[in-house]
Design a protein around this motif. Structure first.
Motif, PDB file in Angstrom:
ATOM      1  N   ARG A 100       0.935  -1.243  -0.075  1.00 52.74           N
ATOM      2  CA  ARG A 100      -0.042   0.064  -0.024  1.00 52.74           C
ATOM      3  C   ARG A 100       0.817   1.351   0.099  1.00 52.74           C
ATOM      4  O   ARG A 100       0.603   2.473  -0.802  1.00 52.74           O
ATOM      5  CB  ARG A 100      -0.996  -0.101   1.153  1.00 52.74           C
ATOM      6  CG  ARG A 100      -1.940   1.012   1.127  1.00 52.74           C
ATOM      7  CD  ARG A 100      -2.945   0.964   2.085  1.00 52.74           C
ATOM      8  NE  ARG A 100      -2.459   0.893   3.549  1.00 52.74           N
ATOM      9  CZ  ARG A 100      -3.320   1.040   4.801  1.00 52.74           C
ATOM     10  NH1 ARG A 100      -4.546   1.125   4.551  1.00 52.74           N
ATOM     11  NH2 ARG A 100      -2.572   0.870   5.971  1.00 52.74           N
ATOM     12  N   LYS A 123      -5.963 -10.450  -4.607  1.00 57.66           N
ATOM     13  CA  LYS A 123      -6.942 -10.902  -3.911  1.00 57.66           C
ATOM     14  C   LYS A 123      -6.683 -10.589  -2.424  1.00 57.66           C
ATOM     15  O   LYS A 123      -7.736 -10.298  -1.677  1.00 57.66           O
ATOM     16  CB  LYS A 123      -7.175 -12.348  -4.159  1.00 57.66           C
ATOM     17  CG  LYS A 123      -7.696 -12.764  -5.341  1.00 57.66           C
ATOM     18  CD  LYS A 123      -7.876 -14.270  -5.561  1.00 57.66           C
ATOM     19  CE  LYS A 123      -8.308 -14.568  -7.042  1.00 57.66           C
ATOM     20  NZ  LYS A 123      -8.405 -16.095  -7.149  1.00 57.66           N
ATOM     21  N   GLN A 124      -5.567 -10.660  -1.791  1.00 57.72           N
ATOM     22  CA  GLN A 124      -5.245 -10.519  -0.640  1.00 57.72           C
ATOM     23  C   GLN A 124      -5.429  -9.207  -0.236  1.00 57.72           C
ATOM     24  O   GLN A 124      -5.975  -8.641   0.878  1.00 57.72           O
ATOM     25  CB  GLN A 124      -4.088 -11.182  -0.175  1.00 57.72           C
ATOM     26  CG  GLN A 124      -3.602 -12.424  -0.319  1.00 57.72           C
ATOM     27  CD  GLN A 124      -4.505 -13.211   0.625  1.00 57.72           C
ATOM     28  OE1 GLN A 124      -4.917 -12.659   1.738  1.00 57.72           O
ATOM     29  NE2 GLN A 124      -4.950 -14.429   0.317  1.00 57.72           N
ATOM     30  N   LYS A 167      -7.503  -6.716  -1.752  1.00 63.62           N
ATOM     31  CA  LYS A 167      -8.795  -6.449  -1.315  1.00 63.62           C
ATOM     32  C   LYS A 167      -9.458  -6.987  -0.313  1.00 63.62           C
ATOM     33  O   LYS A 167     -10.434  -6.436   0.370  1.00 63.62           O
ATOM     34  CB  LYS A 167      -9.777  -6.952  -2.886  1.00 63.62           C
ATOM     35  CG  LYS A 167     -10.943  -6.564  -2.903  1.00 63.62           C
ATOM     36  CD  LYS A 167     -11.579  -6.747  -4.274  1.00 63.62           C
ATOM     37  CE  LYS A 167     -12.928  -6.050  -4.276  1.00 63.62           C
ATOM     38  NZ  LYS A 167     -13.512  -6.458  -5.667  1.00 63.62           N
ATOM     39  N   ARG A 168      -9.094  -8.044   0.237  1.00 63.72           N
ATOM     40  CA  ARG A 168      -9.659  -8.777   1.378  1.00 63.72           C
ATOM     41  C   ARG A 168      -9.156  -8.061   2.675  1.00 63.72           C
ATOM     42  O   ARG A 168      -9.897  -7.792   3.522  1.00 63.72           O
ATOM     43  CB  ARG A 168      -8.996 -10.400   1.432  1.00 63.72           C
ATOM     44  CG  ARG A 168      -9.543 -10.993   2.796  1.00 63.72           C
ATOM     45  CD  ARG A 168      -9.216 -12.397   2.708  1.00 63.72           C
ATOM     46  NE  ARG A 168      -9.579 -13.121   1.806  1.00 63.72           N
ATOM     47  CZ  ARG A 168      -9.213 -14.432   1.532  1.00 63.72           C
ATOM     48  NH1 ARG A 168      -8.322 -14.833   2.293  1.00 63.72           N
ATOM     49  NH2 ARG A 168      -9.958 -15.279   0.362  1.00 63.72           N
ATOM     50  N   GLN A 169      -7.983  -7.660   2.539  1.00 60.35           N
ATOM     51  CA  GLN A 169      -7.519  -6.559   3.686  1.00 60.35           C
ATOM     52  C   GLN A 169      -8.061  -5.436   3.757  1.00 60.35           C
ATOM     53  O   GLN A 169      -8.626  -4.752   4.907  1.00 60.35           O
ATOM     54  CB  GLN A 169      -5.926  -6.669   3.679  1.00 60.35           C
ATOM     55  CG  GLN A 169      -5.080  -5.720   4.688  1.00 60.35           C
ATOM     56  CD  GLN A 169      -5.473  -6.526   6.106  1.00 60.35           C
ATOM     57  OE1 GLN A 169      -5.757  -7.623   6.444  1.00 60.35           O
ATOM     58  NE2 GLN A 169      -5.329  -5.654   7.168  1.00 60.35           N
ATOM     59  N   TYR A 170      -8.171  -4.264   2.445  1.00 63.43           N
ATOM     60  CA  TYR A 170      -8.468  -3.447   2.416  1.00 63.43           C
ATOM     61  C   TYR A 170     -10.010  -2.873   1.802  1.00 63.43           C
ATOM     62  O   TYR A 170     -10.165  -1.724   1.806  1.00 63.43           O
ATOM     63  CB  TYR A 170      -7.359  -2.413   1.729  1.00 63.43           C
ATOM     64  CG  TYR A 170      -6.138  -2.550   2.557  1.00 63.43           C
ATOM     65  CD1 TYR A 170      -5.791  -2.094   3.799  1.00 63.43           C
ATOM     66  CD2 TYR A 170      -4.928  -3.018   1.936  1.00 63.43           C
ATOM     67  CE1 TYR A 170      -4.825  -2.053   4.504  1.00 63.43           C
ATOM     68  CE2 TYR A 170      -3.953  -3.018   2.576  1.00 63.43           C
ATOM     69  CZ  TYR A 170      -3.599  -2.607   3.872  1.00 63.43           C
ATOM     70  OH  TYR A 170      -2.423  -2.773   4.333  1.00 63.43           O
ATOM     71  N   GLN A 171     -10.500  -3.945   1.276  1.00 70.05           N
ATOM     72  CA  GLN A 171     -11.888  -3.793   0.745  1.00 70.05           C
ATOM     73  C   GLN A 171     -11.777  -2.926  -0.576  1.00 70.05           C
ATOM     74  O   GLN A 171     -12.850  -2.538  -0.900  1.00 70.05           O
ATOM     75  CB  GLN A 171     -12.875  -3.074   1.639  1.00 70.05           C
ATOM     76  CG  GLN A 171     -13.295  -4.030   2.630  1.00 70.05           C
ATOM     77  CD  GLN A 171     -12.226  -4.074   3.894  1.00 70.05           C
ATOM     78  OE1 GLN A 171     -11.947  -2.972   4.335  1.00 70.05           O
ATOM     79  NE2 GLN A 171     -11.773  -5.427   4.196  1.00 70.05           N
ATOM     80  N   THR A 172     -10.546  -3.024  -1.154  1.00 69.04           N
ATOM     81  CA  THR A 172     -10.558  -2.495  -2.612  1.00 69.04           C
ATOM     82  C   THR A 172      -9.387  -3.093  -3.075  1.00 69.04           C
ATOM     83  O   THR A 172      -8.064  -3.396  -2.743  1.00 69.04           O
ATOM     84  CB  THR A 172     -10.326  -0.927  -2.411  1.00 69.04           C
ATOM     85  OG1 THR A 172     -10.207  -0.300  -3.598  1.00 69.04           O
ATOM     86  CG2 THR A 172      -8.924  -0.617  -1.548  1.00 69.04           C
ATOM     87  N   SER A 173      -9.119  -2.915  -4.570  1.00 70.05           N
ATOM     88  CA  SER A 173      -8.225  -3.767  -5.266  1.00 70.05           C
ATOM     89  C   SER A 173      -7.118  -2.736  -5.336  1.00 70.05           C
ATOM     90  O   SER A 173      -7.320  -1.451  -5.276  1.00 70.05           O
ATOM     91  CB  SER A 173      -8.704  -4.007  -6.737  1.00 70.05           C
ATOM     92  OG  SER A 173      -8.725  -2.545  -7.537  1.00 70.05           O
ATOM     93  N   GLU A 230      -7.705   0.156  -7.783  1.00 73.21           N
ATOM     94  CA  GLU A 230      -8.807   1.191  -7.254  1.00 73.21           C
ATOM     95  C   GLU A 230      -8.153   1.913  -6.256  1.00 73.21           C
ATOM     96  O   GLU A 230      -8.361   3.248  -6.098  1.00 73.21           O
ATOM     97  CB  GLU A 230     -10.044   0.225  -6.843  1.00 73.21           C
ATOM     98  CG  GLU A 230     -10.799  -0.566  -7.863  1.00 73.21           C
ATOM     99  CD  GLU A 230     -11.848  -1.443  -7.429  1.00 73.21           C
ATOM    100  OE1 GLU A 230     -11.800  -1.708  -6.037  1.00 73.21           O
ATOM    101  OE2 GLU A 230     -12.836  -1.882  -7.889  1.00 73.21           O
ATOM    102  N   TYR A 231      -7.335   1.323  -5.203  1.00 71.66           N
ATOM    103  CA  TYR A 231      -6.743   2.064  -4.146  1.00 71.66           C
ATOM    104  C   TYR A 231      -5.851   3.202  -4.675  1.00 71.66           C
ATOM    105  O   TYR A 231      -5.858   4.429  -4.646  1.00 71.66           O
ATOM    106  CB  TYR A 231      -5.799   1.262  -3.284  1.00 71.66           C
ATOM    107  CG  TYR A 231      -4.974   1.887  -2.302  1.00 71.66           C
ATOM    108  CD1 TYR A 231      -5.752   2.569  -1.185  1.00 71.66           C
ATOM    109  CD2 TYR A 231      -3.875   2.394  -2.431  1.00 71.66           C
ATOM    110  CE1 TYR A 231      -5.037   3.066  -0.311  1.00 71.66           C
ATOM    111  CE2 TYR A 231      -3.100   2.829  -1.449  1.00 71.66           C
ATOM    112  CZ  TYR A 231      -3.623   3.424  -0.269  1.00 71.66           C
ATOM    113  OH  TYR A 231      -3.039   4.134   0.504  1.00 71.66           O
TER     114      TYR A 231
END
Length: 288
Positions: free
Chosen positions: A242, A270-271, A273-279, A282-283
């Motif tokens: 990130r 995938k991981q 998006k699972r952690q931050y609710q966005t790809s 997109e982030y």
């Protein structure tokens, strides 16, 4: 005892051809070797550099800081700059030794770190032939006069210091974790993961490196951090990713995934998006 043969007298020294151009923490100035004469006695004197002598054979004495040290094969003695010293070869069995002179802004700190000084100038390495070999390799590097001669000699010096450190400061027995509540072990694991998160490491490999059973280390780690080592490593990698998405816009998502230890970009996305609710993509767009 074999009789001393005066025909064996020898002296050889070779200097670092680039010593004045090197500016590292340690610089080897010169190296050499000598089969001394009976009673050979340099000093009392001072020098303005550091100097190691390593005894190959024979015997002698070294006087430093008001103490006299009896030395033989396998022993090394340190001469510090500005310290009044004297050393003398035995009359019946004069010593054959190698030496290495060095200096640099890190020299005093490194020597102190391994416990060598004028008050403790002796290292007794016994039959460790690798010590003499390192002195010889430094000398041979200067004889070859290659562009990397100084670096090679300094590498030999670093290896010597490592050998001396292991001799003077042998590893202490590992204390039971009950003595520290396991905090020391967990700190080691955290340091390991934080330093190598981008590498293809596994918890099994970390446990083996630190000398613990995998299940025991995982349990201990979770007790102190609240998460398993696997979860900690995943979160660490995603947090680093990130940060790269924010600070390195020139890097692709695939390059960032690889930079933080994910071999599969799809798994990384995938991981993330699972952690931050966005790809990841997109982030990154949300930052514009």
């Amino acid at each position: 005892m074999a009789a001393y043969d005066k025909r064996a007298d020898s002296y050889y020294v070779v200097s670092n051809p680039n010593a004045s151009q090197e500016h590292g923490g340690l610089v080897v100035l010169f190296a050499g070797n000598s089969q001394t004469k009976p009673g050979h006695r340099p000093g009392p004197k001072v020098v303005d550099y550091y100097l190691f002598h390593h005894v190959l054979s024979g015997r002698g004495t070294y006087m430093c800081a008001g103490q006299t040290h009896e030395l033989g094969a396998g022993d090394t003695f340190l001469i510090e700059p500005g310290t009044l010293i004297q050393y003398m070869a035995d009359y019946d069995r004069p010593w054959h030794y190698r030496w290495m002179a060095f200096d640099g802004p890190e020299a005093a700190r490194m020597l102190a770190g391994i416990g060598l000084s004028s008050l403790q100038p002796i290292v007794r390495t016994g039959g460790n032939r690798g010590i003499a070999a390192l002195f010889q390799q430094a000398q041979e590097a200067f004889q070859a006069r290659t562009p990397g001669a100084g670096l090679k000699a300094t590498g030999c010096l670093h290896l010597l210091l490592a050998e001396f450190a292991e001799t003077l400061q042998p590893a202490e027995p590992r204390l039971p974790d009950t003595a520290t509540g396991g905090e020391r072990t967990v700190r080691q694991a955290l340091q390991y993961l934080s330093a190598q998160y981008a590498e293809p490491i596994t918890i099994e490999l970390m446990a083996e490196t630190l000398g613990y059973n995998r299940a025991y280390l995982s349990t201990l780690f979770k007790e102190h951090t609240g998460v398993s080592p696997v979860t900690f490593l995943l979160r660490l990698r995603l947090d680093k990713a990130r940060r790269l998405l924010r600070e390195r816009p020139e890097l692709t998502v695939e390059q960032i995934a690889s930079s933080v230890g994910f071999q599969d970009p799809l798994h990384f996305s995938k991981q993330f998006k699972r952690q931050y609710q966005t790809s990841p993509s997109e982030y990154r767009r949300s930052l514009l």
